[in-house]
Design a protein around this motif. Structure first.
Motif, short mmCIF file in Angstrom:
data_model
loop_
_atom_site.label_atom_id
_atom_site.label_comp_id
_atom_site.label_asym_id
_atom_site.label_seq_id
_atom_site.Cartn_x
_atom_site.Cartn_y
_atom_site.Cartn_z
N MET A 190 37.23 39.17 87.26
CA MET A 190 38.35 39.63 86.45
C MET A 190 39.18 40.64 87.24
N LYS A 191 40.48 40.41 87.28
CA LYS A 191 41.35 41.30 88.03
C LYS A 191 41.55 42.62 87.29
N LYS A 192 41.60 43.70 88.04
CA LYS A 192 41.74 45.05 87.48
C LYS A 192 43.07 45.65 87.92
N TYR A 193 43.78 46.24 86.95
CA TYR A 193 45.08 46.88 87.22
C TYR A 193 45.08 48.28 86.63
N ASP A 194 45.98 49.10 87.17
CA ASP A 194 46.19 50.41 86.57
C ASP A 194 47.02 50.28 85.30
N TYR A 195 48.10 49.47 85.36
CA TYR A 195 49.00 49.30 84.23
C TYR A 195 49.25 47.81 83.99
N ILE A 196 49.19 47.41 82.74
CA ILE A 196 49.60 46.06 82.35
C ILE A 196 50.69 46.16 81.29
N PHE A 197 51.73 45.33 81.46
CA PHE A 197 52.80 45.23 80.47
C PHE A 197 52.62 43.93 79.70
N ALA A 198 52.36 44.04 78.41
CA ALA A 198 52.25 42.86 77.54
C ALA A 198 53.65 42.54 77.04
N GLY A 199 54.29 41.57 77.69
CA GLY A 199 55.69 41.27 77.45
C GLY A 199 56.55 41.88 78.53
N ALA A 200 57.54 41.11 79.00
CA ALA A 200 58.41 41.60 80.08
C ALA A 200 59.86 41.47 79.66
N GLY A 201 60.16 42.02 78.49
CA GLY A 201 61.54 42.05 78.01
C GLY A 201 62.29 43.26 78.54
N LEU A 202 63.36 43.59 77.86
CA LEU A 202 64.25 44.67 78.32
C LEU A 202 63.50 45.97 78.56
N SER A 203 62.75 46.44 77.58
CA SER A 203 62.12 47.76 77.69
C SER A 203 61.03 47.79 78.76
N ALA A 204 60.26 46.72 78.87
CA ALA A 204 59.23 46.66 79.90
C ALA A 204 59.85 46.66 81.29
N LEU A 205 60.88 45.84 81.48
CA LEU A 205 61.52 45.77 82.79
C LEU A 205 62.21 47.09 83.13
N MET A 206 62.83 47.72 82.14
CA MET A 206 63.45 49.02 82.40
C MET A 206 62.40 50.05 82.82
N THR A 207 61.25 50.03 82.15
CA THR A 207 60.20 51.00 82.47
C THR A 207 59.66 50.77 83.87
N VAL A 208 59.40 49.51 84.21
CA VAL A 208 58.93 49.20 85.56
C VAL A 208 59.96 49.61 86.59
N TYR A 209 61.22 49.34 86.29
CA TYR A 209 62.30 49.70 87.22
C TYR A 209 62.35 51.21 87.44
N GLN A 210 62.18 51.98 86.36
CA GLN A 210 62.17 53.43 86.50
C GLN A 210 60.95 53.91 87.28
N MET A 211 59.84 53.20 87.14
CA MET A 211 58.66 53.54 87.93
C MET A 211 58.93 53.33 89.41
N ILE A 212 59.64 52.23 89.73
CA ILE A 212 60.00 51.96 91.13
C ILE A 212 60.93 53.05 91.65
N LEU A 213 61.95 53.41 90.87
CA LEU A 213 62.92 54.41 91.31
C LEU A 213 62.26 55.77 91.53
N SER A 214 61.23 56.08 90.73
CA SER A 214 60.59 57.39 90.84
C SER A 214 59.81 57.53 92.15
N GLY A 215 59.33 56.40 92.69
CA GLY A 215 58.55 56.45 93.92
C GLY A 215 57.15 57.01 93.75
#
Length: 380
Positions: A1-26
């Motif tokens: 079973m694969k292990k992750y720190d964060y999983i997003f259940a659904g990849a709509g607007l809010s999930a993608l925005m949050t991931v994008y902000q995580m990328i921008l934060s570095g």
């Protein structure tokens, strides 16, 4: 079973925005992140509109913008000078491509086109299951709305902003591409809150939506018959139908945040990120995604993420009114916009006004229904 720190259940607007902000934060480059969604996100399935000052976070993705909006009802029409705001439109495909391009450059972020069927907390982590695989993570972000849980309770009203829109090219040059029609309540209300919404792209091209704030959806032909009747009012006799879009956005003050646990946070419509009184989502999601990413850098317990404000209570009073007397919507919005300062109204709807400015907006609304709603909510 694969292990992750964060999983997003659904990849709509809010999930993608949050991931994008995580990328921008570095700050999350060493975290393994998985996005799960049944949809491939490679089609132009929606548009988002919002008012914002120039040079916003997603300015480079803006497809169209307008400096003036029209508000109408059966008794008046007013051109709203939106300054210092602009009314902006972003197409879904442009947003998806931008975010997934950023994701493709990150070795630690993975997207899988799989439908998530359940997630459960166990052993201080979360097990997320799709139709074909199981994954484990420390923290899960859920954006999959379960409307049944809202409908099942009676304390908080549940309405929907539901619509069908046609993008057309007309033979006649009937549109003013400099002015978007924000709300046109001059159409028959039929006991509901119903309005037309027009985004003109040229003198002959526009997106025209028939929109309701109400509990129940309509048969598809009823929306489309109203759109065609509106064409006659505009003087359109010959047109080409280019695209159709439809949607139903939840309008509720249901306290989604109470379902957050230490390791699971509900985001997007499933987390109450949609502005309850209007159904607008893009601007709220922009703010909330930034707040959530900032919280992740310092907090470890998602039960502490949400903060309720006075604007939540304002929205609740309006929804209480529309829940019991849905036909009052036109009267309420018309009272706000007929003589009110558009900049203050939009600032209020963005939840950025001072209390004194709140009073300036609210005082223009019909007082009796709000006092009655307030009386019934005392003690919340």
């Amino acid at each position: 079973m694969k292990k992750y720190d964060y999983i997003f259940a659904g990849a709509g607007l809010s999930a993608l925005m949050t991931v994008y902000q995580m990328i921008l934060s570095g700050k999350f480059k060493e975290k393994k992140i998985l996005l799960l969604d049944a949809d491939s996100k490679n089609n132009n399935d929606r548009t988002w509109c919002f008012w914002e000052k120039p040079d916003g976070d997603y300015e480079h993705l803006v497809h169209r913008k307008w400096n003036t909006a029209i508000f109408s009802d059966a008794n008046f029409t007013r051109d709203l000078n939106l300054s210092p705001y602009q009314y902006k439109m972003i197409q879904g495909m442009d947003f998806y491509q931008h975010v997934f391009e950023a994701i493709s450059k990150e070795h630690n972020i993975e997207f899988l086109q799989q439908k998530i069927i359940r997630f459960t907390e166990e052993n201080n982590g979360i097990l997320a299951e799709t139709e074909t695989e199981k994954f484990y993570c420390d923290k899960l972000f859920n954006s999959i709305l379960n409307p049944q849980e809202i409908v099942a309770q009676k304390k908080y009203p549940y309405l929907q902003q539901h619509f069908i829109g046609w993008k057309i090219k007309a033979k006649e040059p009937v549109f003013n591409p400099e002015k978007a029609t924000f709300m046109d309540f001059s159409i028959a209300q039929k006991g509901n809150t119903r309005f037309m919404y027009v985004l003109p792209f040229s003198k002959t091209e526009a997106l025209i939506e028939y929109t309701l704030f109400s509990k129940e959806l309509l048969p598809e032909n009823e929306y489309e018959n109203e759109i065609q009747d509106y064409f006659k009012k505009l003087g359109i006799t010959n047109y080409e139908l280019i695209e159709k879009e439809q949607g139903a956005i939840p309008m509720t003050c249901y306290p989604f945040w109470k379902k957050n646990t230490k390791n699971i946070v509900h985001i997007g419509s499933a987390g109450g990120w949609t502005k309850a009184s209007t159904g607008y989502t893009f601007k709220n999601a922009t703010k909330k995604s930034k707040e959530l990413v900032a919280f992740l850098a310092t907090g470890n317990d998602f039960r502490k993420f949400h903060k309720k404000t006075r604007f939540w209570f304002y929205d609740l009073l309006l929804l209480d009114i529309l829940d019991r007397k849905n036909y009052l919507g036109s009267q309420i919005f018309s009272a706000m916009f007929q003589k009110g300062n558009p900049a203050i109204i939009f600032k209020f709807l963005d939840e950025e006004t001072s209390f004194v400015e709140d009073i300036r907006v609210i005082s223009r609304c019909p007082k009796t229904p709000f006092l009655q709603a307030l009386g019934k909510r005392i003690g919340i």
